[in-house]
Design a protein around this motif. Structure first.
Motif, PDB file in Angstrom:
ATOM      1  N   SER A 174      42.130  59.015  43.611  1.00 34.28           N
ATOM      2  CA  SER A 174      42.226  60.132  42.394  1.00 34.28           C
ATOM      3  C   SER A 174      41.296  61.218  43.075  1.00 34.28           C
ATOM      4  N   LEU A 175      40.741  61.107  44.153  1.00 31.90           N
ATOM      5  CA  LEU A 175      39.967  61.996  44.917  1.00 31.90           C
ATOM      6  C   LEU A 175      41.090  63.175  45.447  1.00 31.90           C
TER       7      LEU A 175
ATOM      8  N   ILE B   2      50.451  51.001  40.232  1.00 36.72           N
ATOM      9  CA  ILE B   2      50.408  49.737  39.422  1.00 36.72           C
ATOM     10  C   ILE B   2      51.171  48.853  40.431  1.00 36.72           C
ATOM     11  N   PHE B   3      52.482  49.267  40.576  1.00 38.29           N
ATOM     12  CA  PHE B   3      53.519  48.357  41.156  1.00 38.29           C
ATOM     13  C   PHE B   3      53.230  48.076  42.623  1.00 38.29           C
ATOM     14  N   ILE B   4      52.860  49.242  43.355  1.00 41.75           N
ATOM     15  CA  ILE B   4      52.339  49.023  44.807  1.00 41.75           C
ATOM     16  C   ILE B   4      51.359  48.048  44.908  1.00 41.75           C
ATOM     17  N   ASN B   5      50.247  48.472  44.036  1.00 42.06           N
ATOM     18  CA  ASN B   5      48.840  47.670  44.103  1.00 42.06           C
ATOM     19  C   ASN B   5      49.220  46.202  43.982  1.00 42.06           C
ATOM     20  N   GLU B   6      49.925  45.619  42.772  1.00 44.67           N
ATOM     21  CA  GLU B   6      50.107  44.237  42.556  1.00 44.67           C
ATOM     22  C   GLU B   6      50.950  43.852  43.587  1.00 44.67           C
ATOM     23  N   VAL B   7      52.228  44.310  44.114  1.00 47.41           N
ATOM     24  CA  VAL B   7      52.891  43.709  45.284  1.00 47.41           C
ATOM     25  C   VAL B   7      51.796  43.592  46.342  1.00 47.41           C
ATOM     26  N   LYS B   8      51.020  44.619  46.849  1.00 48.82           N
ATOM     27  CA  LYS B   8      50.255  44.217  47.955  1.00 48.82           C
ATOM     28  C   LYS B   8      49.074  43.126  47.535  1.00 48.82           C
TER      29      LYS B   8
ATOM     30  N   ILE C 123      50.772  53.231  51.776  1.00 47.39           N
ATOM     31  CA  ILE C 123      52.394  53.444  50.851  1.00 47.39           C
ATOM     32  C   ILE C 123      51.609  54.101  49.421  1.00 47.39           C
ATOM     33  N   TYR C 124      50.631  53.636  49.035  1.00 49.89           N
ATOM     34  CA  TYR C 124      49.940  54.054  47.652  1.00 49.89           C
ATOM     35  C   TYR C 124      49.531  55.625  47.788  1.00 49.89           C
ATOM     36  N   GLY C 125      48.881  55.811  48.924  1.00 52.78           N
ATOM     37  CA  GLY C 125      48.704  57.614  49.084  1.00 52.78           C
ATOM     38  C   GLY C 125      49.935  58.328  49.413  1.00 52.78           C
ATOM     39  N   LEU C 126      50.999  57.667  50.016  1.00 52.02           N
ATOM     40  CA  LEU C 126      52.381  58.541  50.196  1.00 52.02           C
ATOM     41  C   LEU C 126      52.928  58.800  48.618  1.00 52.02           C
TER      42      LEU C 126
ATOM     43  N   GLN D 286      53.704  58.315  37.906  1.00 49.17           N
ATOM     44  CA  GLN D 286      52.759  58.016  38.818  1.00 49.17           C
ATOM     45  C   GLN D 286      51.960  56.947  38.676  1.00 49.17           C
ATOM     46  N   GLU D 287      51.344  56.550  37.543  1.00 53.96           N
ATOM     47  CA  GLU D 287      50.465  55.458  37.293  1.00 53.96           C
ATOM     48  C   GLU D 287      51.239  54.088  37.480  1.00 53.96           C
ATOM     49  N   ALA D 288      52.396  54.030  37.128  1.00 54.81           N
ATOM     50  CA  ALA D 288      53.484  52.778  37.033  1.00 54.81           C
ATOM     51  C   ALA D 288      53.485  52.656  38.316  1.00 54.81           C
ATOM     52  N   GLY D 289      54.174  53.500  39.155  1.00 58.29           N
ATOM     53  CA  GLY D 289      54.500  53.135  40.659  1.00 58.29           C
ATOM     54  C   GLY D 289      53.413  52.682  41.310  1.00 58.29           C
TER      55      GLY D 289
END
Length: 528
Positions: free
Chosen positions: A246-247, A199-205, A120-123, A194-197
């Protein structure tokens, strides 16, 4: 107790070895990275310069300096990607695989949540790729304009002060900065979204994984130690995932940079085929036959139209005419700066298109109005070719250009360094160095475009007399306004509005009382 102390010493020695090993590894890694990155950077930029030097002369009429400098800075993106990021991700991939296997063994459900969250993060990141590309091109264009404006501002500071246009020039520069700031703000907003989204995806995960691990402990499916181990592994895995994401952006940046660099690399070379001739077939004469030319293909009128005349070997041909009549353009066409639209230019019995242009120019001694003085010694400014300096030829060329005595009066003589664009030299001295440069080549063909217009009468007379001897056996084309430079020419071509209106020598053209007569009359009335 002695055994206990021995164990402590062993632990300390182990730690010392780890620290030493880590320091040594870091030292070697950084040394290798610098070594590799420098080699890659030099190789990339060197290839870029090799390609630039192969492009046609006309290419440099259209490209801004800022644009080319920006393309060179694009190489640092590629170098950084190939060294720092690519190698870094290689190491991280190894640790990601090992830790991923360990997590999979601990808890398959948590592993699946981690992978799903990462997808989801990648998408989410891929959504921004198109907008980033558009902004990157906008930013590149604006930075090129900014670099060009800044370069012009700095190099023309004296003229700006002299003409009292400081405020307007400064405002123009500030406007460019403001335009650059607007694009940078757009890029920042996109990055922040992009960063806000992310962070949200990572924190939910991470929250879902924590809840799953805590539930597993409560239900007795996992020990507290295993839960702490899982949390530690997740923490260690998050860093490689961020690096991978980031790559994706770095890879896009590099792709864009490569596209821009390839625009230059894909440009057509001046010498596009290998069978271009490198010898003169017949008598070293020049022939212009019904040549039409214009710089802008969409312009309504031609710069040159229906130009036809012959330039014989061993004779001096002068081209005269009012400013803007096409004299310099004609010289540049003969030197292969641009292809003609129709008609042909023949050199020694062959069409100019058949020659290797680099080889052809090697046989031409040229002084143009905008000739460049390099920031190096006087000797190297005269002997500019790739070979070693022939001191005898150097002195002879300087004597013919009447600058030898001046050079010998300097403390370092021919080793005297000249500033950028000939700073410290008068216009006349610059012209004499450019004439000496043309003579030093010992050419078969000589092209002089207003080569003596900055000289005083005494110097001009001395140089014209010296050149008369040098011209013997060579094909000479002289563009000039001054009567003193052209009146002894074997043939005078008179241009007006891009057309040949008269041909003859000084006496016959004066007797005609036409265009040449009027040019001469105006000069004499002006006292020139």
């Amino acid at each position: 107790k002695n055994n206990d102390i021995g164990f402590i010493w062993l632990v300390l020695l182990g730690e010392l070895m780890i620290v030493t090993g880590k320091t040594a590894t870091d030292f070697v890694r950084r040394w290798l990275l610098l070594h590799i990155s420098m080699r890659i950077n030099i190789s990339l930029v060197s290839d870029f310069f090799i390609k630039l030097l192969k492009l046609p002369m006309s290419f440099f009429d259209t490209k801004l300096m800022g644009d080319l400098l920006q393309r060179i800075s694009d190489h640092s993106r590629i170098q950084s990607f190939l060294t720092n990021q690519a190698l870094g991700v290689l190491f991280l991939s190894f640790s990601f695989i090992i830790l991923g296997i360990v997590l999979f063994i601990y808890d398959k459900l948590i592993f699946c949540v981690l992978i799903l969250g990462s997808i989801i993060y990648g998408l989410w990141i891929s959504i921004f790729l198109k907008k980033r590309k558009i902004l990157d091109y906008e930013l590149f264009e604006q930075q090129a304009k900014n670099q060009n404006r800044t370069y012009q501002f700095i190099t023309s500071m004296q003229e700006i002060k002299l003409q009292d246009c400081e405020q307007r020039r400064r405002w123009e520069w500030e406007d460019t900065q403001a335009d650059l700031f607007v694009i940078q703000m757009k890029a920042l907003k996109l990055q922040q979204t992009q960063e806000a989204g992310s962070i949200f995806i990572n924190e939910v995960k991470n929250i879902i994984i924590t809840v799953l691990a805590a539930t597993a402990v409560i239900n007795g499916h996992m020990t507290l130690g295993a839960m702490l181990a899982v949390q530690y592994i997740i923490g260690q895995l998050n860093s490689p995932i961020d690096q991978f994401m980031s790559l994706i952006y770095s890879f896009q940046d590099v792709k864009i940079s490569l596209e821009r660099i390839n625009e230059i690399h894909d440009g057509k070379n001046e010498e596009s085929n290998g069978d271009q001739v490198r010898n003169f077939k017949g008598e070293k004469t020049l022939s212009i036959d019904k040549v039409d030319f214009k710089y802008n293909p969409h312009a309504l009128s031609n710069t040159l139209e229906g130009i036809s005349f012959n330039i014989p070997r061993g004779k001096v041909t002068a081209i005269v005419g009012a400013s803007g009549s096409g004299k310099t353009t004609l010289i540049k066409l003969m030197l292969g700066y641009y292809p003609v639209m129709s008609g042909k230019i023949t050199i020694a019995g062959r069409n100019i298109n058949e020659y290797n242009l680099k080889w052809w120019r090697r046989h031409c001694g040229v002084v143009l109005q905008d000739g460049v003085i390099f920031s190096e010694s006087i000797a190297r400014n005269i002997a500019v070719d790739d070979g070693d300096i022939d001191t005898e030829r150097l002195e002879q060329a300087a004597r013919i250009a009447n600058i030898h005595d001046y050079v010998m009066s300097l403390p370092l003589k021919y080793n005297t360094l000249i500033g950028q664009d000939g700073v410290g030299l008068s216009q006349g001295q610059k012209q004499r160095i450019l004439i000496a440069r043309a003579v030093y080549k010992n050419p078969d063909f000589i092209f002089l475009d207003e080569a003596t217009n900055a000289l005083d009468a005494k110097n001009e007379r001395a140089i014209v007399e010296n050149l008369d001897d040098f011209y013997k056996g060579r094909t000479v084309v002289v563009v000039a306004h001054r009567l003193s430079t052209v009146k002894n020419a074997d043939q005078i071509i008179v241009l007006d509005g891009g057309r040949v209106v008269e041909t003859g020598n000084h006496t016959s053209l004066i007797d005609k009382k036409g265009a040449y007569y009027n040019l001469v009359k105006n000069q004499l009335e002006l006292g020139n």
